[in-house]
Structures are given as C-alpha cells and as structure tokens.
Design a protein around this motif. Structure first.
Motif, short mmCIF file in Angstrom:
data_model
loop_
_atom_site.label_atom_id
_atom_site.label_comp_id
_atom_site.label_asym_id
_atom_site.label_seq_id
_atom_site.Cartn_x
_atom_site.Cartn_y
_atom_site.Cartn_z
N MET A 466 0.84 -1.20 0.00
CA MET A 466 0.00 0.00 0.00
C MET A 466 0.87 1.25 0.00
SD MET A 466 -2.90 1.16 2.79
CE MET A 466 -1.73 1.53 4.10
N ASP A 467 0.57 2.16 -0.90
CA ASP A 467 1.21 3.48 -0.97
C ASP A 467 0.17 4.49 -0.50
OD1 ASP A 467 2.77 5.65 -1.45
OD2 ASP A 467 3.03 5.31 -3.60
N TYR A 468 0.43 5.15 0.64
CA TYR A 468 -0.64 5.94 1.27
C TYR A 468 -0.05 7.01 2.16
CZ TYR A 468 -4.84 6.84 4.14
OH TYR A 468 -5.90 7.41 4.79
N LEU A 469 -0.60 8.21 2.08
CA LEU A 469 -0.22 9.30 2.95
C LEU A 469 -1.48 9.90 3.58
CD1 LEU A 469 2.05 11.19 4.00
CD2 LEU A 469 1.53 12.70 2.06
N MET A 494 -2.61 5.38 9.94
CA MET A 494 -3.32 6.61 10.25
C MET A 494 -2.33 7.67 10.73
SD MET A 494 -5.12 5.78 13.94
CE MET A 494 -5.32 7.54 14.29
N LYS A 495 -2.83 8.86 10.87
CA LYS A 495 -2.01 9.98 11.32
C LYS A 495 -2.47 10.46 12.68
CE LYS A 495 -0.35 14.54 9.83
NZ LYS A 495 -0.46 15.60 8.80
N TYR A 501 1.05 6.24 12.30
CA TYR A 501 1.01 5.03 13.11
C TYR A 501 0.32 3.90 12.35
CZ TYR A 501 2.35 7.72 17.23
OH TYR A 501 3.03 8.51 18.14
N LEU A 502 0.85 2.71 12.55
CA LEU A 502 0.16 1.50 12.15
C LEU A 502 -0.59 1.01 13.37
CD1 LEU A 502 -0.11 -0.38 9.68
CD2 LEU A 502 1.78 -1.72 10.61
N ASP A 521 7.59 4.84 9.60
CA ASP A 521 8.17 5.68 8.56
C ASP A 521 7.45 5.37 7.25
OD1 ASP A 521 9.66 7.01 6.67
OD2 ASP A 521 11.48 5.80 6.95
N ILE A 522 6.78 6.33 6.67
CA ILE A 522 5.99 6.07 5.46
C ILE A 522 6.62 6.68 4.22
CG2 ILE A 522 3.82 5.87 6.74
CD1 ILE A 522 3.15 8.69 5.66
#
Length: 583
Positions: A466-469, A494-495, A501-502, A521-522
C-alpha cells in the motif's frame, strides 16, 4: 438439541421476526445513500498493488490428488446455498450472497468438476438494493432453473432489503445479463420454481404455518403455488401446504426449507432441507403423483446429513444440507449442497461452502452416495473428465495461490463490495488499485469503501503493498478481516499529530479495542500481511517487502467465526479506506 443447532434456530428465528422492521427501513427514501459516499475531502487516497493470497491447509497437503480425483468442496469459502441447472451440456450454479455486491455469483461448467465464474446474476443497482442491510441480510437461497419450453433461465430468490421480498429474474443467456427483478406476491423464504412436462409451472417455498397453528419454535411448512409464465406471477388462490413441519411432525422437526420439485419416471419428488442450517442440518425427500401433492416422505430419510458422527472426528465436515440435484454428463445424478469445515476450535471462519456428491437414484428415492458417512476430501471424477481446476480459467481448489497485480481494466469477479458497488470507490490506475475513501467507516451499516476477498482456507497468508499518505486523523487505510460490521479486525495506517502510526483494532459486538500501535516511517510503500493458522491470526508489516515484523502478537479468530459473530457469512479479507476513522 446440540449447542450449534440451538444457535442456528435462534439465528433463523431472529431473521424471520426481523423482516417487518427490515422491509420498513428498506422502503424509506435513501436520503443519504449517495451523498454519504464522498471521497475523502483531504484527498488521502491509498493505492494497493501486488495482492497475494495463499492457502496452506493440512488436509490438502496430506491428501494429494490422483489423476482421476478432484477436491470437495468445489467452491471454498463463503459460497453457501448452492443451486444448479442444466441446458444441454452446460451447467450453471448460483449461491447466496447476502449483502455482498454484486449479488448471486454464477458459475459455469461442462462437467461438474471444472467451474469458471461468469459473473453475478444481480450485477446492476436496479436489481440489488442492500445499502442499509446488515451483512447477513440481502440475498438468500437463490435457485436457478432452465425452462426448455420457452428457452429461458430463471433465478428466483428472497431479497431481504430494498422492499423487494421474493423476486424472480430471467435471461435467455446467463453469460449476457439478467432482467430487473419481478416482485412475487407471496410471503415466506427460499422459493424454488418447477417446470412440468406439460409446460405448467409451480413455485414452492418455506413459510410459517397458518396463523394460530404454530406448534413449536422452528415449526415451518412448505407451500406450493401455480405460476403464470405469461404474467410471471403466482396464481392467487392456488396455494396449499404440501408439507407441515417436516418428515414426521410428531418429532417436532425444525426448519423445513429450501424445497425443490423434480420429476422422474412419472413421479414428483420434493426435496428439502430439515433441521436448521447448523449441526442438525439434513436433506429429506418426499414423493407424490402430482406436483401439488399429497407428498409422502421416503421411508429412509434423511438422504444426506453429517449429524450422527463424533464431534471430534478428524477433518470434520458438518452442517451438510440445502441441496439441489442435476443429471450429470455420465448419466448419473449429482447433488450440490452446503457444508462447513470448522477449525481446531470447532469455529467456522470460512463460512458455508459448496460441496458435491453423486446421488444414487436407481431405486425409488435418491440417496447421496457417501452422504451418510463422514465425508472425505476427495471424489472420483465423472468418466471421461479431466481435472483442470486452477488452470485454463477454471476456479482453483485445494491449496492454491491467488495473485492480483491490478493490471487489468476489469477486476476479477472474486473481488466484491459490501453494500457498495465497486465502481463507486475503486479505480484501476497505472500505479495500481486506487480506493477512494467514503466518509463512512467499516462499523457502519452503510456502503463501505472496502474491496473484499473471501477467506478460503483455515491456514492462509494474504499480503498487499500500500502506498498511502493520510492527511488528517480522519484518514485510515489498510486491510481488514471482516465477519460483519460488529465483528472485525482493522489493521491500518493513520495519522496522529505530525506522526504516522500503524494500528490494530479489534471490534466485538460493536465495541472496539486498540490492541497495538507503532510509529511508522511512510517514506516508502508499506506491505501489510495477515496470516492465520486455524484460530490464530497474526498481522505483520514490512517496509522493504521482504522482512516482516509483527504487530499485536497472535490474536484470536473467534470474532471472525459465525459461532461468535452469528450470521450466515464467512470471513472476508478487505482492502479498506475511510475518511471517517474513529480509532
């Protein structure tokens, strides 16, 4: 009465007594069904790539196939209430879909061994309206039949949503789509249609006894109506009860249902499920000289059940029933039916699956071959058939790996929504599968922006990148293990503040608990993974797509079972996104 059977009765009783409420709710204007399905205002949109699901069940490893064998069940995972019909050399099979979207998966075969999914019967919004229906509402017990007199296929079912009730749809070619539903003017559930040699048609279904005549909890009857093929409607005033209670009402049989009429050698046969869809489930048969009865039970009922055997037997198959018969390519009869394969804690996570057995109809009554002994995982193939499962476009069974890189414009038919159409939130891009989040989370009884794949093994691993911000604390995306809106795991990114955070959340009976969280780290895409060994589930992640770390330890799959969560579905693995995160 065993505990599992009691649970089945309670679920069924709850289902029937809830219908009035459901129909009232379903008939209200859907004032927010579309407006609520908005993309995340923050623009936080995840892109998923490289989904890999792999099963590793012990039973298949220990029972390799010989050249003339195939595995039973033929459809693993939540494919319950199968019905089958034949036109020439073509066989078509359908299953219940509840509030999954599209509705009623349909499969095609030439030999009863090798099946490919050709789509869904209810694949348009005008045919299926489950936006406000719980996961175990919606479509129940579809029946498919071919009428040679007008060269038309019929699918008849009960839709517990959208104000529909009992409905029928038609087509000349199951590969080319079906008509909009025609509402049928009778109550009850589990309708089936029968076409006689003289061109007349009949509908049979489960119903409550006449008012004031119910004798015990679970007392049901089977009714028959004459059916007008020109008007596509039952003929009012032609209904009559043909079975009261079951085989022997003095024994207080419960839940006589799922009726089908067949004709053979000038006699009419009525085959029904009896005993509820749990541990006392069975299949029974009756005979008559007329499609409208009177029907006499076979002297050796039931003709199919697994209820008499040790609960501790190895490789247990249970709950067998809800069957349908068809003549096979070798001239023998075969029956498809539902059954379950519980895990080591006797919990049912994969749901009710589609099995098949040959039926011996050399005597007066059909009997399922080896349907009254503990079932084996393998069957002999019909003469002249070659096993091609898992290749040449045919559905896999046994231990297999399903990989989807989301490179095709059309998603595989195994991907489904719950209460929502895939087209409303999914987009295939050059970068991968984009899920546009709804401002609704997975715990709501509303359309959710989640793409689901059925759990098909006790032991499996499912991995996706998954690529997600996430832009705000309202944003979350990841994977979910989902039994219902009230019983599920959410494993997502989530942020909080300026950090990411996962998190792993467990929801039971609608009450949610955060089991674990970890700052992540995303800067690169993250790989998310769920693996199960029977009742033990683990949620893992990788930042390099090679080395996986666990989050939350080993957790119980109890909430993903029908034993704990109730309902009639199996566990689903979902690619999930929301802009209404409540964690």
């Amino acid at each position: 009465m065993n505990e599992m059977n009691l649970g089945s009765i309670l679920l069924k009783t709850y289902q029937v007594t809830s219908l009035i409420i459901i129909f009232m709710l379903s008939s209200l204007p859907e004032v927010c069904a579309v407006d609520k399905k908005k993309q995340a205002p923050s623009g936080a949109v995840p892109v998923f790539t490289n989904f890999v699901y792999s099963g590793d069940d012990k039973i298949y490893n220990e029972n390799p196939l010989k050249p003339d064998e195939f595995y039973n069940p033929i459809l693993q995972g939540c494919y319950p209430d199968p019905s089958i019909t034949r036109k020439g050399d073509d066989y078509y099979l359908v299953c219940s879909s509840f509030s999954m979207v599209p509705g009623v998966p349909i499969f095609h075969s030439k030999d009863l061994v090798n099946w490919n999914q050709i789509g869904h019967v209810l694949d348009k919004p005008s045919q299926l309206k489950v936006e406000t229906a719980g996961i175990s509402m919606g479509i129940y017990a579809p029946v498919i039949r071919y009428n040679k007199y007008n060269d038309t296929f019929y699918m008849i079912t009960t839709q517990f949503a959208g104000g529909f009730g009992n409905i029928v749809v038609k087509t000349k070619d199951p590969h080319k789509g079906w008509s909009d539903p025609i509402k049928l003017k009778f109550d009850g559930i589990d309708p089936s249609i029968f076409f006689d040699d003289n061109g007349k048609a009949y509908v049979v279904h489960n119903d409550a006894p006449n008012r004031g005549e119910e004798l015990y909890n679970g007392h049901r009857v089977i009714k028959v109506w004459e059916y007008d093929l020109e008007k596509d409607q039952i003929i009012e005033g032609t209904d009559q009860i043909i079975v009261n209670g079951g085989v022997d009402i003095t024994k207080k049989p419960i839940w006589i249902e799922a009726p089908h009429i067949y004709k053979k050698n000038g006699s009419y046969y009525l085959m029904c499920a009896e005993g509820g869809t749990g541990g006392w489930h069975s299949e029974v048969v009756f005979i008559s000289d007329s499609p409208k009865g009177p029907y006499r039970p076979a002297p050796s009922n039931p003709i199919l059940t697994q209820r008499y055997f040790s609960p501790n037997r190895e490789n247990k198959v249970d709950w067998a029933g809800h069957a349908d018969l068809v003549e096979g390519p070798d001239g023998k009869y075969y029956g498809v039916f539902l059954a379950i394969r519980p895990n080591e804690k006797d919990r049912v996570n994969t749901g009710r699956e589609t099995f098949i057995l040959p039926a011996d109809w050399s005597g007066t009554f059909p009997v399922f071959e080896n349907g009254l002994i503990p079932m084996e995982p393998k069957l002999k193939m019909p003469k002249g058939v070659r096993n091609q499962t898992g290749s040449n476009g045919f559905f896999p069974n046994g231990n297999f790996t399903f990989t989807d890189n989301f490179s095709s414009d059309k998603l595989d038919d195994r991907w489904i929504g719950v209460r929502s159409w895939k087209e409303d939130f999914v987009k295939v891009t050059k970068k991968g599968l984009q899920i546009n989040p709804f401002s609704i989370n997975i715990k709501e009884v509303k359309p959710i922006s989640t793409l689901f794949y059925r759990q098909q093994h006790k032991n499996f691993t499912a991995t996706v990148t998954m690529d997600y911000l996430p832009k705000s604390e309202n944003d979350l995306a990841g994977i979910t293990c989902y039994q219902s809106e009230s019983f599920n795991y959410v494993y997502g990114l989530m942020k909080k503040g300026s950090d990411y955070y996962l998190v792993l959340e467990r929801t039971k009976k609608g009450q949610s608990t955060i089991l674990a969280s970890e700052k992540i780290d995303i800067s690169k895409p993250i790989s998310l993974q769920v693996s199960a060994q029977g009742d033990e589930y683990r949620f893992n992640y990788s930042l390099d797509n090679t080395n996986f770390n666990n989050l939350g330890g080993t957790v119980s799959g109890d909430i993903l079972s029908t034993n704990v969560a109730g309902g009639f579905t199996g566990a689903l693995i979902g690619l999930y996104a929301t802009s209404a995160n409540d964690i």
